[in-house]
Design a protein around this motif. Sequence first.
Motif, short mmCIF file in Angstrom:
data_model
loop_
_atom_site.label_atom_id
_atom_site.label_comp_id
_atom_site.label_asym_id
_atom_site.label_seq_id
_atom_site.Cartn_x
_atom_site.Cartn_y
_atom_site.Cartn_z
N TRP A 169 0.82 -1.22 0.00
CA TRP A 169 0.00 0.00 0.00
C TRP A 169 0.85 1.27 0.00
CZ3 TRP A 169 0.50 3.38 4.06
CH2 TRP A 169 0.99 2.87 5.27
N MET A 170 2.06 1.19 0.57
CA MET A 170 2.94 2.38 0.61
C MET A 170 3.52 2.69 -0.76
SD MET A 170 5.38 2.78 3.80
CE MET A 170 4.83 2.59 5.47
N LEU A 171 3.56 1.68 -1.63
CA LEU A 171 4.19 1.84 -2.94
C LEU A 171 3.19 1.90 -4.08
CD1 LEU A 171 6.87 -0.91 -2.30
CD2 LEU A 171 7.21 1.54 -2.06
N ALA A 172 1.90 1.69 -3.76
CA ALA A 172 0.86 1.54 -4.79
C ALA A 172 0.78 2.71 -5.76
CB ALA A 172 -0.50 1.31 -4.13
N LEU A 173 0.97 3.92 -5.28
CA LEU A 173 0.87 5.10 -6.17
C LEU A 173 2.23 5.55 -6.70
CD1 LEU A 173 -1.91 7.07 -4.25
CD2 LEU A 173 -2.16 5.57 -6.22
N GLY A 174 3.25 4.72 -6.48
CA GLY A 174 4.58 4.96 -7.05
C GLY A 174 5.24 6.25 -6.63
N ALA A 175 6.05 6.79 -7.54
CA ALA A 175 6.87 7.97 -7.23
C ALA A 175 6.14 9.29 -7.46
CB ALA A 175 8.15 7.94 -8.08
N ARG A 176 4.91 9.24 -7.95
CA ARG A 176 4.16 10.48 -8.23
C ARG A 176 3.78 11.20 -6.93
NH1 ARG A 176 -0.14 8.89 -12.10
NH2 ARG A 176 -0.90 10.96 -11.58
N PRO A 177 3.37 12.47 -6.98
CA PRO A 177 3.05 13.22 -5.76
C PRO A 177 2.03 12.53 -4.84
CG PRO A 177 3.21 14.73 -7.62
CD PRO A 177 3.30 13.33 -8.18
N ALA A 178 1.01 11.88 -5.40
CA ALA A 178 0.02 11.19 -4.55
C ALA A 178 0.68 10.05 -3.77
CB ALA A 178 -1.14 10.66 -5.40
N GLY A 179 1.63 9.37 -4.38
CA GLY A 179 2.37 8.30 -3.70
C GLY A 179 3.24 8.86 -2.60
N ALA A 180 3.89 10.00 -2.88
CA ALA A 180 4.71 10.67 -1.87
C ALA A 180 3.83 11.09 -0.69
CB ALA A 180 5.42 11.88 -2.47
N ALA A 181 2.60 11.53 -0.98
CA ALA A 181 1.66 11.94 0.08
C ALA A 181 1.32 10.75 0.98
CB ALA A 181 0.39 12.52 -0.54
N VAL A 182 1.11 9.57 0.40
CA VAL A 182 0.81 8.37 1.20
C VAL A 182 1.98 8.07 2.14
CG1 VAL A 182 0.55 5.84 1.06
CG2 VAL A 182 -0.79 7.32 -0.46
N ARG A 183 3.20 8.10 1.61
CA ARG A 183 4.38 7.78 2.44
C ARG A 183 4.62 8.86 3.50
NH1 ARG A 183 5.35 6.17 -2.50
NH2 ARG A 183 6.52 8.00 -3.15
N ALA A 184 4.35 10.12 3.14
CA ALA A 184 4.50 11.21 4.11
C ALA A 184 3.51 11.02 5.27
CB ALA A 184 4.27 12.56 3.43
N LEU A 185 2.26 10.69 4.93
CA LEU A 185 1.25 10.47 5.98
C LEU A 185 1.60 9.27 6.85
CD1 LEU A 185 -2.00 11.17 3.92
CD2 LEU A 185 -1.10 12.56 5.81
N ALA A 186 2.13 8.21 6.24
CA ALA A 186 2.53 7.02 7.00
C ALA A 186 3.62 7.39 8.00
CB ALA A 186 3.02 5.92 6.06
N TRP A 187 4.54 8.26 7.58
CA TRP A 187 5.63 8.68 8.46
C TRP A 187 5.11 9.61 9.57
CZ3 TRP A 187 7.94 13.62 9.16
CH2 TRP A 187 9.12 13.61 9.93
N ILE A 188 4.19 10.50 9.23
CA ILE A 188 3.63 11.45 10.20
C ILE A 188 2.79 10.74 11.24
CG2 ILE A 188 1.88 13.29 10.38
CD1 ILE A 188 3.29 14.45 7.80
#
Length: 198
Positions: A133-152
Amino acid sequence: MHTLPETILRHAQSLPEGGVLSPKEFLHLGSRPAVDQAFSRLTKAGKLLRVARGLYATPVAGRFGSRAPAPEKVVQALADQSGEIVVPHGASAANALGLTQQVPIREVYLTSGRTRKLRLGRSEVLVKHAPRWMLALGARPAGAAVRALAWIGPMHAGESVVSLHRTLPDGEWQLLASARATLPGWMAKAIGQEAVRG
């Protein structure tokens, strides 16, 4: 006719910065021990860098001597070679999206492949296995948003999602909102609440 080390070095030097090569690519030119010995000699001579087990890159010549290739270029080459998804860690994503001022001390990337450490000169880069799920949207901004939220994390997800809604392009926000079903419950809820408000 080139010697085995010369052939390996010519190939290595033909790659773009960060390009990776493996002894396995040269087994058609000699026995495994001969290929391994050629790589070992080239590494000892400083003509190749051993970045991980069975993985080598060419140092980059600069004005002040040679340096290791840029970590993001090595990571991208690794992703291209292995077919893995490799993206920046959530802390880097959060910083890039303006959700935190903290700059990560250590370079960490997330991958669909196995966890491993890359040695690039004096620095070490961690390439860490991440859930799908962390990688599903890849390197695009929406994917970065998922990983940022997971970290936050869940505690600050609400305010972070409001900020993301303001900063992400509309198409990326829509993509993030439509991916809710694949995300953890707390994240899906925060994005859903913001989508209803927006």
